[in-house]
Design an enzyme around this catalytic site. Structure first.
Site, short mmCIF file in Angstrom:
data_model
loop_
_atom_site.label_atom_id
_atom_site.label_comp_id
_atom_site.label_asym_id
_atom_site.label_seq_id
_atom_site.Cartn_x
_atom_site.Cartn_y
_atom_site.Cartn_z
N ASP A 214 37.82 2.40 77.10
CA ASP A 214 36.91 2.89 76.07
C ASP A 214 37.36 4.29 75.65
O ASP A 214 37.41 5.22 76.46
CB ASP A 214 35.50 2.92 76.68
CG ASP A 214 34.40 3.31 75.70
OD1 ASP A 214 34.68 4.11 74.79
OD2 ASP A 214 33.29 2.81 75.88
N HIS B 10 35.38 -0.04 73.59
CA HIS B 10 33.99 0.32 73.22
C HIS B 10 33.34 -0.72 72.30
O HIS B 10 32.20 -0.55 71.90
CB HIS B 10 34.03 1.69 72.52
CG HIS B 10 32.70 2.38 72.42
ND1 HIS B 10 32.02 2.86 73.51
CD2 HIS B 10 31.92 2.68 71.33
CE1 HIS B 10 30.89 3.42 73.13
NE2 HIS B 10 30.80 3.33 71.81
N SER C 172 26.08 2.34 73.80
CA SER C 172 26.52 3.67 73.38
C SER C 172 25.30 4.55 73.06
O SER C 172 24.50 4.81 73.95
CB SER C 172 27.50 3.53 72.21
OG SER C 172 28.16 4.74 72.00
N1 LIG Z 1 33.06 5.10 63.46
C1 LIG Z 1 33.25 5.78 64.70
C2 LIG Z 1 32.82 4.98 65.90
C3 LIG Z 1 31.56 4.27 65.68
C4 LIG Z 1 31.38 3.21 66.73
O1 LIG Z 1 32.27 2.93 67.55
N2 LIG Z 1 30.24 2.62 66.71
C5 LIG Z 1 29.92 1.65 67.70
C6 LIG Z 1 28.70 2.12 68.44
S1 LIG Z 1 28.99 3.76 69.09
C7 LIG Z 1 29.60 0.32 67.03
O2 LIG Z 1 28.91 -0.50 67.61
N3 LIG Z 1 30.10 0.11 65.81
C8 LIG Z 1 29.75 -1.06 65.03
C9 LIG Z 1 30.46 -2.32 65.34
O3 LIG Z 1 31.43 -2.33 66.13
O4 LIG Z 1 30.03 -3.37 64.83
C10 LIG Z 1 34.69 6.10 64.89
O5 LIG Z 1 35.50 5.44 64.25
O6 LIG Z 1 35.00 6.99 65.71
#
Ligand SMILES: N[C@@H](CCC(=O)N[C@@H](CS)C(=O)NCC(=O)O)C(=O)O
Length: 278
Positions: free
Chosen positions: A224, A257, A148
């Site tokens: 995604d 995602h 991402s």
């Molecule tokens: N918090 C955001 C999305 C954040 C998100 O999806 N982060 C991804 C990277 S873009 C991630 O790797 N989150 C941490 C995880 O899954 O451990 C939302 O709810 O829209």
């Protein structure tokens, strides 16, 4: 430079370790994690993959959720997972999850109040690799990968520094930040209004004017939530195809995602990098 070991866990015969150090480029204390496979000894240094995480992540998300240690141990590759921004009470921040701490976008900020600490491009491209090389048994062979916002970081770093990275890969990357809400918001805050400055950190724009050939693998889940509005992989893929750039782009039905997607295909990415790190 002093670095402090915060934790050590044996894993698949190698070691997962977390460290804290004072970063000159970021002007604050930073934490990172490294996985050292069992093959890594002072007499047998191993190649290293840098992993750049996405929004809201620290050094821990990838190491705890991707399940990369077994295959890294098998292949004899070290993996370094940095944090995603400068950190600390005196570091500028924002209430939203996509700006400020946890959302450094791997660029050097020029605008107030961000410029004092948000120099993630220099940290990832220069300061951290020097520290890793001085401290651990790793070779000068590097690959870079990410997810991402970190996929944007990996592609952008590789396209700007093709001599440093033997290959690049990404999961669900933001390939064209100058053309999506996440990128527009962060680049406006960190870089100001001049879009010529933004394009220096945009993988699609860098590819457009580049003649380098760096082996590239991108995986994208078709379920995604961020695909259409934020990620827009076709902007990069169409250009890569037109230029005969060495990109393998794969779409995966039903995957989202999350790290459930990453853990399903991380083995392919490590093997892809291993081939190119030879
Ligand atoms: N918090 C955001 C999305 C954040 C998100 O999806 N982060 C991804 C990277 S873009 C991630 O790797 N989150 C941490 C995880 O899954 O451990 C939302 O709810 O829209």
């Amino acid at each position: 430079m002093t670095i402090e070991n915060l934790s050590s866990n044996k894993s698949f015969g190698g070691w997962h370790k977390q460290y804290q150090h004072e970063s000159k480029s970021l002007n604050c204390n930073m934490q990172f994690a490294i996985y050292l496979p069992p093959q890594a000894t002072q007499s047998t240094p191993v190649p290293v993959i840098y992993w750049l995480s996405g929004l809201t992540c620290t050094d821990e998300n990838f190491m705890q959720k991707a399940g990369a240690q077994r295959i890294a141990a098998e292949l004899g590759i070290a993996i370094v997972a940095p944090d995603t921004s400068p950190r600390g009470d005196d570091v500028a921040n924002d209430d939203s999850y996509d700006l400020g701490q946890g959302a450094g976008f791997y660029i050097n900020a020029t605008q107030n109040p961000w410029g004092k600490h948000y120099q993630m491009y220099d940290y990832i491209n220069d300061e951290l690799p020097k520290l890793i090389k001085e401290t651990f048994p790793v070779t000068d062979k590097w690959a870079i990968s990410g997810h991402s916002m970190g996929g944007h970081g990996a592609l952008m770093m590789a396209l700007r520094n093709p001599q440093k990275y033997s290959s690049v890969s990404a999961f669900s990357p933001i390939v064209n930040p100058v053309n999506c809400p996440w990128g527009e918001k962060a680049f406006t805050a960190y870089l100001g209004d001049d879009k010529a400055d933004w394009r220096e950190y945009d993988s699609t724009e860098l590819l457009r004017k580049s003649s380098v050939e760096i082996p590239t693998l991108i995986d994208q889940g078709l379920s995604d939530n961020f695909l259409a509005e934020q990620l827009k992989p076709q902007n990069f893929v169409t250009l890569a195809t037109d230029k005969a750039f060495p990109l393998t782009y794969r779409e995966h039905e039903g995957y989202d995602h999350s790290y459930y997607f990453i853990s399903s295909f991380i083995e392919d990415h490590l093997k892809f990098h291993k081939e190119n790190l030879k």
